[in-house]
Scaffold this motif. Structure first.
Motif, PDB file in Angstrom:
ATOM      1  N   MET A  36      -7.884  -5.736  -6.769  1.00  0.00           N
ATOM      2  CA  MET A  36      -8.527  -4.583  -7.356  1.00  0.00           C
ATOM      3  C   MET A  36      -8.789  -3.612  -6.213  1.00  0.00           C
ATOM      4  N   HIS A  37      -8.229  -2.430  -6.286  1.00  0.00           N
ATOM      5  CA  HIS A  37      -8.231  -1.516  -5.147  1.00  0.00           C
ATOM      6  C   HIS A  37      -9.438  -0.585  -5.109  1.00  0.00           C
ATOM      7  N   TYR A  38     -10.620  -1.156  -5.156  1.00  0.00           N
ATOM      8  CA  TYR A  38     -11.826  -0.355  -4.991  1.00  0.00           C
ATOM      9  C   TYR A  38     -12.037  -0.074  -3.503  1.00  0.00           C
ATOM     10  N   ASP A  39     -12.792   0.988  -3.199  1.00  0.00           N
ATOM     11  CA  ASP A  39     -13.011   1.372  -1.805  1.00  0.00           C
ATOM     12  C   ASP A  39     -13.701   0.290  -0.984  1.00  0.00           C
ATOM     13  N   GLY A  40     -14.523  -0.557  -1.614  1.00  0.00           N
ATOM     14  CA  GLY A  40     -15.163  -1.638  -0.883  1.00  0.00           C
ATOM     15  C   GLY A  40     -14.159  -2.565  -0.220  1.00  0.00           C
ATOM     16  N   LEU A  41     -12.980  -2.661  -0.789  1.00  0.00           N
ATOM     17  CA  LEU A  41     -11.912  -3.488  -0.225  1.00  0.00           C
ATOM     18  C   LEU A  41     -11.004  -2.676   0.690  1.00  0.00           C
ATOM     19  N   LEU A  42     -10.657  -1.461   0.273  1.00  0.00           N
ATOM     20  CA  LEU A  42      -9.646  -0.692   0.991  1.00  0.00           C
ATOM     21  C   LEU A  42     -10.184   0.138   2.146  1.00  0.00           C
ATOM     22  N   ARG A  43     -11.394   0.617   2.030  1.00  0.00           N
ATOM     23  CA  ARG A  43     -11.905   1.552   3.036  1.00  0.00           C
ATOM     24  C   ARG A  43     -12.628   0.789   4.147  1.00  0.00           C
ATOM     25  N   VAL A  44     -11.978   0.700   5.279  1.00  0.00           N
ATOM     26  CA  VAL A  44     -12.566   0.013   6.431  1.00  0.00           C
ATOM     27  C   VAL A  44     -12.620   0.990   7.600  1.00  0.00           C
ATOM     28  N   SER A  45     -13.578   0.781   8.468  1.00  0.00           N
ATOM     29  CA  SER A  45     -13.732   1.651   9.636  1.00  0.00           C
ATOM     30  C   SER A  45     -12.660   1.351  10.672  1.00  0.00           C
ATOM     31  N   MET A  46     -12.353   2.340  11.470  1.00  0.00           N
ATOM     32  CA  MET A  46     -11.419   2.174  12.582  1.00  0.00           C
ATOM     33  C   MET A  46     -12.000   2.905  13.784  1.00  0.00           C
ATOM     34  N   ILE A  47     -11.982   2.241  14.906  1.00  0.00           N
ATOM     35  CA  ILE A  47     -12.436   2.842  16.157  1.00  0.00           C
ATOM     36  C   ILE A  47     -11.274   2.801  17.129  1.00  0.00           C
ATOM     37  N   MET A  48     -10.996   3.938  17.763  1.00  0.00           N
ATOM     38  CA  MET A  48      -9.909   4.020  18.744  1.00  0.00           C
ATOM     39  C   MET A  48     -10.464   4.516  20.070  1.00  0.00           C
ATOM     40  N   ARG A  49      -9.904   3.980  21.152  1.00  0.00           N
ATOM     41  CA  ARG A  49     -10.257   4.445  22.488  1.00  0.00           C
ATOM     42  C   ARG A  49      -8.988   4.465  23.319  1.00  0.00           C
ATOM     43  N   GLY A  50      -8.854   5.461  24.135  1.00  0.00           N
ATOM     44  CA  GLY A  50      -7.702   5.529  25.014  1.00  0.00           C
ATOM     45  C   GLY A  50      -7.462   6.937  25.506  1.00  0.00           C
ATOM     46  N   PRO A  51      -6.369   7.103  26.244  1.00  0.00           N
ATOM     47  CA  PRO A  51      -6.051   8.429  26.777  1.00  0.00           C
ATOM     48  C   PRO A  51      -5.811   9.439  25.649  1.00  0.00           C
ATOM     49  N   TRP A 107       0.078  -3.657  -3.487  1.00  0.00           N
ATOM     50  CA  TRP A 107      -0.200  -5.092  -3.506  1.00  0.00           C
ATOM     51  C   TRP A 107       0.684  -5.714  -4.570  1.00  0.00           C
ATOM     52  N   GLU A 108       1.603  -6.533  -4.153  1.00  0.00           N
ATOM     53  CA  GLU A 108       2.522  -7.225  -5.054  1.00  0.00           C
ATOM     54  C   GLU A 108       2.058  -8.668  -5.192  1.00  0.00           C
ATOM     55  N   LEU A 109       1.768  -9.096  -6.406  1.00  0.00           N
ATOM     56  CA  LEU A 109       1.341 -10.466  -6.655  1.00  0.00           C
ATOM     57  C   LEU A 109       2.265 -11.106  -7.678  1.00  0.00           C
ATOM     58  N   LEU A 110       2.683 -12.308  -7.379  1.00  0.00           N
ATOM     59  CA  LEU A 110       3.506 -13.068  -8.309  1.00  0.00           C
ATOM     60  C   LEU A 110       2.601 -13.810  -9.291  1.00  0.00           C
ATOM     61  N   PRO A 111       3.108 -14.164 -10.469  1.00  0.00           N
ATOM     62  CA  PRO A 111       2.275 -14.801 -11.491  1.00  0.00           C
ATOM     63  C   PRO A 111       1.617 -16.098 -11.030  1.00  0.00           C
ATOM     64  N   THR A 112       2.225 -16.815 -10.102  1.00  0.00           N
ATOM     65  CA  THR A 112       1.636 -18.070  -9.659  1.00  0.00           C
ATOM     66  C   THR A 112       0.326 -17.870  -8.906  1.00  0.00           C
ATOM     67  N   ARG A 113       0.067 -16.686  -8.413  1.00  0.00           N
ATOM     68  CA  ARG A 113      -1.148 -16.421  -7.647  1.00  0.00           C
ATOM     69  C   ARG A 113      -2.318 -16.034  -8.539  1.00  0.00           C
ATOM     70  N   THR A 114      -2.061 -15.216  -9.534  1.00  0.00           N
ATOM     71  CA  THR A 114      -3.155 -14.687 -10.354  1.00  0.00           C
ATOM     72  C   THR A 114      -3.002 -14.974 -11.845  1.00  0.00           C
TER      73      THR A 114
END
Length: 188
Positions: A36-51, A107-114
């Motif tokens: 189920m593609h709610y933001d609680g699952l999909l929206r994650v923080s990202m931190i980047m550091r570098g040149p 997200w591709e799920l086969l019937p055996t999973r769900t």
């Protein structure tokens, strides 16, 4: 980071801190993760550091973990050996005027999973999110500004046909991102 500083590598190393997914922790009455593609699952923080990565810069354009590969190739000035299904984050990170219309998730799920097969595609803009199951054409559409908790599904509402068509058009604009259903490996 301390080890990179001590080794003198911090000025030529990109470090990315990110999760592969979130967990619902009770959102929508759900726990853990799943198809189920709610933001609680999909929206994650990202931190980047570098040149060339400005300290304190916040990017609020739609991005995906699929963008990491193209980003690493871009910063490393390397050519990928396989097709990349994201876009480099470098323009968004290094400039103030770079924009992005949307990002995709699948997200591709086969019937055996769900118990049933699912071919879920989600497109996210700054203001809306649409998820559609390509096998059944069932879907969800949310106004992420007016309804950030994703409570009111607008998918079947006539007054949102234009928004729905625009988001479905974004999915259709990336046909190479859809792979064939492959042979099952394990229970996945």
């Amino acid at each position: 980071m301390i080890a990179l500083d001590e080794a003198g590598l911090a000025k030529k190393t990109i470090v990315v801190y990110i999760s592969d997914h979130g967990d619902w922790l009770g959102d929508h009455g759900l726990a853990l993760k799943g198809p189920m593609h709610y933001d609680g699952l999909l929206r994650v923080s990202m931190i980047m550091r570098g040149p060339n990565i400005p300290k304190g810069k916040v990017v609020d354009e739609p991005v995906s973990t699929l963008d990491l590969g193209p980003t690493f190739f871009d910063y490393g000035a390397a050519e990928p050996l396989q097709t990349q299904h994201g876009a480099s984050l470098r323009p968004l990170v290094e400039t103030d005027d770079a924009k992005r219309d949307f990002t995709l998730n699948e997200w591709e799920l086969l019937p055996t999973r769900t118990g049933i097969g699912l071919s879920l595609w989600t497109v996210r803009t700054k203001t809306h999110k649409l998820t559609i199951d390509l096998q059944s054409d069932a879907g969800e559409l949310y106004d992420m500004v007016a309804d950030p908790d994703e409570i009111t599904n607008l998918f079947e509402m006539h007054e949102y046909t234009d928004v729905k068509d625009e988001l479905l058009g974004y999915i259709a604009s990336c046909p190479d991102d859809a792979g064939p259903i492959r042979n099952q490996v394990g229970m996945a």
